[in-house]
Design a protein around this motif. Structure first.
Motif, PDB file in Angstrom:
ATOM      1  N   LEU A 102       0.835  -1.201   0.000  1.00  0.00           N
ATOM      2  CA  LEU A 102       0.000   0.000   0.000  1.00  0.00           C
ATOM      3  C   LEU A 102       0.872   1.252   0.000  1.00  0.00           C
ATOM      4  O   LEU A 102       0.588   2.221  -0.724  1.00  0.00           O
ATOM      5  CB  LEU A 102      -0.935  -0.002   1.207  1.00  0.00           C
ATOM      6  N   ARG A 103       1.947   1.238   0.790  1.00  0.00           N
ATOM      7  CA  ARG A 103       2.837   2.408   0.809  1.00  0.00           C
ATOM      8  C   ARG A 103       3.486   2.618  -0.560  1.00  0.00           C
ATOM      9  O   ARG A 103       3.638   3.757  -1.011  1.00  0.00           O
ATOM     10  CB  ARG A 103       3.905   2.242   1.885  1.00  0.00           C
ATOM     11  N   SER A 104       3.855   1.538  -1.212  1.00  0.00           N
ATOM     12  CA  SER A 104       4.467   1.690  -2.537  1.00  0.00           C
ATOM     13  C   SER A 104       3.478   2.284  -3.526  1.00  0.00           C
ATOM     14  O   SER A 104       3.862   3.080  -4.398  1.00  0.00           O
ATOM     15  CB  SER A 104       4.993   0.343  -3.041  1.00  0.00           C
ATOM     16  N   HIS A 105       2.200   1.930  -3.409  1.00  0.00           N
ATOM     17  CA  HIS A 105       1.186   2.515  -4.294  1.00  0.00           C
ATOM     18  C   HIS A 105       1.003   3.998  -4.004  1.00  0.00           C
ATOM     19  O   HIS A 105       0.797   4.801  -4.932  1.00  0.00           O
ATOM     20  CB  HIS A 105      -0.140   1.778  -4.119  1.00  0.00           C
ATOM     21  N   LEU A 106       1.064   4.383  -2.725  1.00  0.00           N
ATOM     22  CA  LEU A 106       0.964   5.792  -2.365  1.00  0.00           C
ATOM     23  C   LEU A 106       2.147   6.569  -2.921  1.00  0.00           C
ATOM     24  O   LEU A 106       1.978   7.663  -3.498  1.00  0.00           O
ATOM     25  CB  LEU A 106       0.884   5.935  -0.839  1.00  0.00           C
TER      26      LEU A 106
ATOM     27  N   PRO B 178      -5.391   5.752  13.772  1.00  0.00           N
ATOM     28  CA  PRO B 178      -4.133   5.320  13.158  1.00  0.00           C
ATOM     29  C   PRO B 178      -3.754   3.891  13.530  1.00  0.00           C
ATOM     30  O   PRO B 178      -2.764   3.647  14.217  1.00  0.00           O
ATOM     31  CB  PRO B 178      -3.133   6.346  13.719  1.00  0.00           C
ATOM     32  N   ARG B 179      -4.545   2.960  13.050  1.00  0.00           N
ATOM     33  CA  ARG B 179      -4.264   1.534  13.271  1.00  0.00           C
ATOM     34  C   ARG B 179      -5.017   0.757  12.183  1.00  0.00           C
ATOM     35  O   ARG B 179      -5.992   1.246  11.610  1.00  0.00           O
ATOM     36  CB  ARG B 179      -4.727   1.087  14.660  1.00  0.00           C
TER      37      ARG B 179
ATOM     38  N   ASP C  36       5.989   6.630   9.716  1.00  0.00           N
ATOM     39  CA  ASP C  36       5.248   6.598   8.452  1.00  0.00           C
ATOM     40  C   ASP C  36       5.380   7.924   7.710  1.00  0.00           C
ATOM     41  O   ASP C  36       5.610   7.965   6.492  1.00  0.00           O
ATOM     42  CB  ASP C  36       3.762   6.331   8.711  1.00  0.00           C
ATOM     43  N   VAL C  37       5.195   9.021   8.443  1.00  0.00           N
ATOM     44  CA  VAL C  37       5.287  10.341   7.826  1.00  0.00           C
ATOM     45  C   VAL C  37       6.682  10.587   7.279  1.00  0.00           C
ATOM     46  O   VAL C  37       6.843  11.051   6.148  1.00  0.00           O
ATOM     47  CB  VAL C  37       4.891  11.436   8.839  1.00  0.00           C
TER      48      VAL C  37
ATOM     49  N   LEU D 183       7.728  11.452   3.379  1.00  0.00           N
ATOM     50  CA  LEU D 183       8.396  12.690   3.006  1.00  0.00           C
ATOM     51  C   LEU D 183       9.762  12.406   2.391  1.00  0.00           C
ATOM     52  O   LEU D 183      10.197  13.117   1.475  1.00  0.00           O
ATOM     53  CB  LEU D 183       8.536  13.594   4.232  1.00  0.00           C
ATOM     54  N   ASP D 184      10.445  11.370   2.877  1.00  0.00           N
ATOM     55  CA  ASP D 184      11.740  10.999   2.308  1.00  0.00           C
ATOM     56  C   ASP D 184      11.593  10.415   0.907  1.00  0.00           C
ATOM     57  O   ASP D 184      12.425  10.657   0.031  1.00  0.00           O
ATOM     58  CB  ASP D 184      12.444   9.971   3.204  1.00  0.00           C
ATOM     59  N   ALA D 185      10.535   9.653   0.703  1.00  0.00           N
ATOM     60  CA  ALA D 185      10.341   8.973  -0.587  1.00  0.00           C
ATOM     61  C   ALA D 185       9.995   9.952  -1.696  1.00  0.00           C
ATOM     62  O   ALA D 185      10.343   9.730  -2.867  1.00  0.00           O
ATOM     63  CB  ALA D 185       9.252   7.914  -0.466  1.00  0.00           C
TER      64      ALA D 185
END
Length: 401
Positions: A208-212, A238-239, A253-254, A258-260
């Motif tokens: 999911l993070r990769s899709h975001l 947040p769970r 997570d944040v 922001l780094d990505a």
């Protein structure tokens, strides 16, 4: 800070004239009548903008352009939906809008189990009872594999809640959980909710993070060209819910997001109540840490209950998070931006959610968006802001002396 107010458009029971009387100057809204995944036409944006400006107000923040589910799970409409999102950003930029708040929560948006939980003063608050939610998942929705999402103690509490609840209590939880999206009072059917889970069956938090991240990387050229900040809203709560991953729940997570995607257009909405719904998040520290990327603030407060998983919407400055510390961090950041000559120095904030008080109990309203309760919250926040600003001024004068 700019004092703003969420308005759900012409069908909102709270009118623009009432919002103006509450002393908000900015409006936070969206084109709710346009289907998710479709382009917002420039003429529709300008029509809404003119409607707001006719009342002497300003459309300050877009909340939100919903992210199509196919973007989240990489479905067949994914590319079309991303392209349409980019076109919408282009049109918003042409209309002069500069901040878009959005979220990336799969299937269901915010979750509560009680829309009107009685407070000692006779008003009502929204509440998330973890045992009731688990009971809904296990016994009402009957989601396959639900028991794998909870530990033995959670399951015991859920089973006990369901056994002791009467039909009215069960129906109330069902209706509240199924509301699903802010601004909606229509509960979705159980089968619709169940079917929404199916595309996520093999998708974990990493996926999911990769899709975001992919979504944002593709949008950044359009956002930067339009001068728009995409300020992501954290998960609420947040769970993980219903076994679905959530990827904007913690400071880590944040930071990873922001780094990505390092573009200044990749920004954060600081929702105090969302981040504050779990004990492990230090919301003041997070506000200070990410201040430079915060473009919008939801100032609401929650109090976490004894189980560490349930919570209720508390008074805006009296809940479990040090709201004074959050406001101070935001004001310090505004002053830093002004001193640096940054264009977007002022941070829009809104009194998110509010208790149901006085006339709120008689008028129809969207869950969490009562008039009097938010007016009370805005007044308290405004007073706190003035006091903190005066204190910062005094400290600066002392340093210069």
């Amino acid at each position: 800070m700019e004092h703003t107010w969420r308005w759900f458009g012409p069908n909102d029971p709270v009118s623009l004239s009432e919002i103006k009387q509450a002393d908000a100057t900015g409006i936070v809204t969206a084109l709710h009548h346009i289907d998710v995944g479709e382009v917002w036409p420039l003429e529709e944006i300008r029509r809404r903008q003119a409607e707001i400006e006719a009342e002497g107000l300003t459309w300050s923040v877009v909340e939100s352009i919903p992210v199509h589910e196919h973007i989240k799970w990489s479905g067949p409409r994914r590319d079309e939906a991303v392209e349409n999102y980019a076109l919408t950003l282009e049109n918003l930029g042409r209309a002069g809008l500069r901040t878009v708040c959005y979220n990336f929560m799969p299937v269901i948006d915010w979750a509560r189990t009680d829309r009107r939980w009685k407070l000692p003063n006779g008003g009502y608050a929204m509440r998330f009872d973890f045992a009731a939610f688990a009971a809904f998942d296990r016994h009402i929705l009957r989601r396959p594999g639900a028991e794998d999402s909870y530990d033995a103690e959670d399951l015991e509490r859920a089973d006990r809640w369901f056994a002791e609840a009467d039909d009215e209590a069960r129906a109330a939880v069902r209706q509240t959980v199924l509301i699903g999206l802010p601004g909606s009072s229509d509960a979705r059917e159980l089968d619709t909710l169940r079917s929404g889970f199916e595309p996520y069956a093999d998708l974990d938090a990493i996926g999911l993070r990769s899709h975001l991240v992919s979504f944002l990387r593709e949008l950044m050229p359009a956002a930067e060209a339009a001068g728009i900040s995409l300020a992501i809203h954290p998960d609420d709560p947040p769970r993980p819910l219903f076994g679905l991953p959530r990827v904007v729940s913690t400071a880590d997570d944040v930071q990873a997001l922001l780094d990505a995607v390092s573009s200044p257009s990749n920004a954060l909405t600081m929702c105090v109540g969302s981040f504050g719904s779990v004990p492990t998040n230090d919301v003041v520290a997070m506000t200070e840490r990410f201040a430079g990327r915060i473009r919008f603030a939801h100032l609401r407060n929650v109090t976490i209950e004894a189980d560490g998983k349930s919570f209720f919407e508390d008074d805006h400055i009296d809940g479990g998070t040090d709201m004074i510390g959050v406001v101070r961090a935001l004001l310090v950041e505004e002053r830093r931006r002004k001193d640096a000559g940054e264009h977007a120095a002022i941070i829009p904030m809104r009194p998110d959610h509010g208790h149901f008080l006085l006339d709120d109990l008689e008028r129809p309203t969207y869950p969490g968006y009562a008039l009097v309760g938010r007016l009370k919250g805005l007044a308290a926040l405004r007073g706190a802001e003035r006091a903190i600003a005066a204190q910062l001024d005094a400290q600066l004068d002392a340093q210069r002396a």
